[in-house]
Enzyme design. Structure first.
Site, short mmCIF file in Angstrom:
data_model
loop_
_atom_site.label_atom_id
_atom_site.label_comp_id
_atom_site.label_asym_id
_atom_site.label_seq_id
_atom_site.Cartn_x
_atom_site.Cartn_y
_atom_site.Cartn_z
N HIS A 127 3.76 11.22 29.17
CA HIS A 127 2.68 10.71 28.55
C HIS A 127 1.95 9.17 29.50
O HIS A 127 0.37 9.17 29.81
CB HIS A 127 3.36 8.85 27.68
CG HIS A 127 3.49 9.81 26.11
ND1 HIS A 127 1.99 10.46 25.26
CD2 HIS A 127 4.41 9.97 25.25
CE1 HIS A 127 3.24 10.87 24.01
NE2 HIS A 127 4.14 10.63 24.17
N CYS A 159 5.88 13.45 18.53
CA CYS A 159 5.35 12.55 18.95
C CYS A 159 4.92 11.33 18.06
O CYS A 159 4.06 11.56 16.85
CB CYS A 159 4.54 12.88 20.26
SG CYS A 159 3.49 11.62 20.55
N LEU A 160 4.87 10.46 18.29
CA LEU A 160 4.18 9.44 17.61
C LEU A 160 3.18 9.14 17.30
O LEU A 160 1.93 8.91 17.25
CB LEU A 160 4.98 7.83 17.52
CG LEU A 160 6.64 7.88 17.26
CD1 LEU A 160 6.99 6.53 17.89
CD2 LEU A 160 6.91 7.84 16.42
N GLY A 172 11.15 6.91 21.37
CA GLY A 172 10.50 5.88 22.90
C GLY A 172 9.10 6.13 22.18
O GLY A 172 8.45 6.13 21.80
N HIS A 187 9.51 13.35 28.13
CA HIS A 187 8.74 12.76 27.42
C HIS A 187 7.26 12.04 28.00
O HIS A 187 6.33 11.49 27.81
CB HIS A 187 8.71 13.39 25.58
CG HIS A 187 8.04 12.89 24.98
ND1 HIS A 187 7.36 13.77 23.95
CD2 HIS A 187 6.97 12.10 24.44
CE1 HIS A 187 7.26 14.05 23.23
NE2 HIS A 187 6.38 12.13 23.05
N GLU A 188 8.05 11.16 28.16
CA GLU A 188 7.22 9.73 28.21
C GLU A 188 6.86 9.43 29.32
O GLU A 188 5.45 9.06 29.32
CB GLU A 188 8.55 8.31 27.75
CG GLU A 188 9.20 8.08 26.49
CD GLU A 188 8.66 8.30 25.39
OE1 GLU A 188 7.17 8.47 25.98
OE2 GLU A 188 8.61 8.57 24.59
N GLN A 237 0.07 5.03 24.68
CA GLN A 237 0.11 5.36 23.51
C GLN A 237 -0.34 3.65 22.58
O GLN A 237 -0.27 4.42 20.94
CB GLN A 237 1.72 5.42 22.66
CG GLN A 237 2.01 7.10 23.53
CD GLN A 237 3.27 7.30 22.91
OE1 GLN A 237 4.35 7.14 23.30
NE2 GLN A 237 3.56 7.99 21.80
O1 GNR Z 1 10.72 9.78 18.32
C1 GNR Z 1 10.49 10.44 19.37
N1 GNR Z 1 11.21 11.37 19.29
C2 GNR Z 1 11.72 12.82 20.74
C3 GNR Z 1 12.08 13.40 20.08
C4 GNR Z 1 12.65 14.56 21.09
C5 GNR Z 1 11.88 14.12 22.54
C6 GNR Z 1 11.40 13.63 22.66
C7 GNR Z 1 10.64 12.16 21.87
S1 GNR Z 1 10.36 11.00 21.73
C8 GNR Z 1 9.33 10.51 20.36
C9 GNR Z 1 8.70 9.36 20.13
C10 GNR Z 1 6.89 9.49 21.40
O2 GNR Z 1 6.35 9.91 21.09
N2 GNR Z 1 6.67 9.15 22.55
O3 GNR Z 1 6.51 8.99 23.17
NI NI Z 2 5.09 10.48 22.56
#
Ligand code: GNR
Ligand code: NI
Length: 177
Positions: free
Chosen positions: A145, A99-100, A52, A141-142, A57
């Site tokens: 952000h 998270c990236l 995601g 999670h997204e 980001q």
């Molecule tokens: O790649 C991602 N893996 C992930 C694993 C568990 C819960 C959320 C994520 S999102 C993350 C990519 C990212 O940073 N998205 O904002």
């Molecule tokens: Ni993230």
């Protein structure tokens, strides 16, 4: 005709004030600018690789995110514009998140097990999804952000600072070569 591959947009690494800002709603006038942005976001997400990516980001403060839980050889891309969480389950589950924007850092995060989310698609049509499992965690999670929240903000200050210090150290070492 062969299509040229879109260059991946570069992903902002924490700490950065752009990751802490609340993104603004996508308006009708913004829609023409979205296709190249979305292409660049998918390219960055697949290259990372990740499942995601939210527009903040890549330095774009808009309420837009992309998700693909499948590996790149079997893509299942999702684009969510102006997503809103309509409901969450009482039941909570804990899973390891990364998270990236915090490369190489992982922690167990507890969230609602199921969510329903309303959003607009690229054509501007209203849609809704009910999710559980990894998709539910990824959506939350997204959407976090878009509100300037990182997964480490769900941890105690002690654990959060431990991760931020470790990330800073690894980034320093990486820069030094
Ligand atoms: O790649 C991602 N893996 C992930 C694993 C568990 C819960 C959320 C994520 S999102 C993350 C990519 C990212 O940073 N998205 O904002
Ligand atoms: Ni993230």
């Amino acid at each position: 005709m062969q299509r040229l591959a879109t260059a991946p947009l570069s992903i902002i690494i924490a700490p950065d004030p752009r990751l802490k800002a609340r993104a603004r709603v996508v308006r009708a006038e913004d829609r023409a600018t979205l296709p190249p942005l979305i292409e660049g976001m998918f390219a960055a997400m697949y290259a990372a690789p990740g499942i995601g990516l939210a527009a903040p980001q890549v330095g774009v403060s808009l309420r837009l995110l992309v998700i693909d839980l499948q590996p790149e050889d079997k893509p299942a891309p999702l684009v969510l514009i102006n997503p809103e969480i309509l409901a969450t389950s009482e039941e909570r589950v804990t899973r390891e998140e990364g998270c990236l924007s915090l490369p190489n850092q992982y922690a167990d995060i507890t969230r609602p097990a199921r969510v329903s989310v309303r959003y607009s698609d690229l054509a501007g049509a209203a849609r809704q999804i009910a999710a559980e499992g990894l998709l539910a965690a990824c959506l939350q999670h997204e959407i976090d952000h878009l509100n300037g929240i990182l997964f480490i903000d769900h941890l105690s200050p002690l654990k959060r600072n431990m991760i931020l210090r470790r990330l800073a150290k690894e980034q320093r070492q990486k820069a030094a070569g």
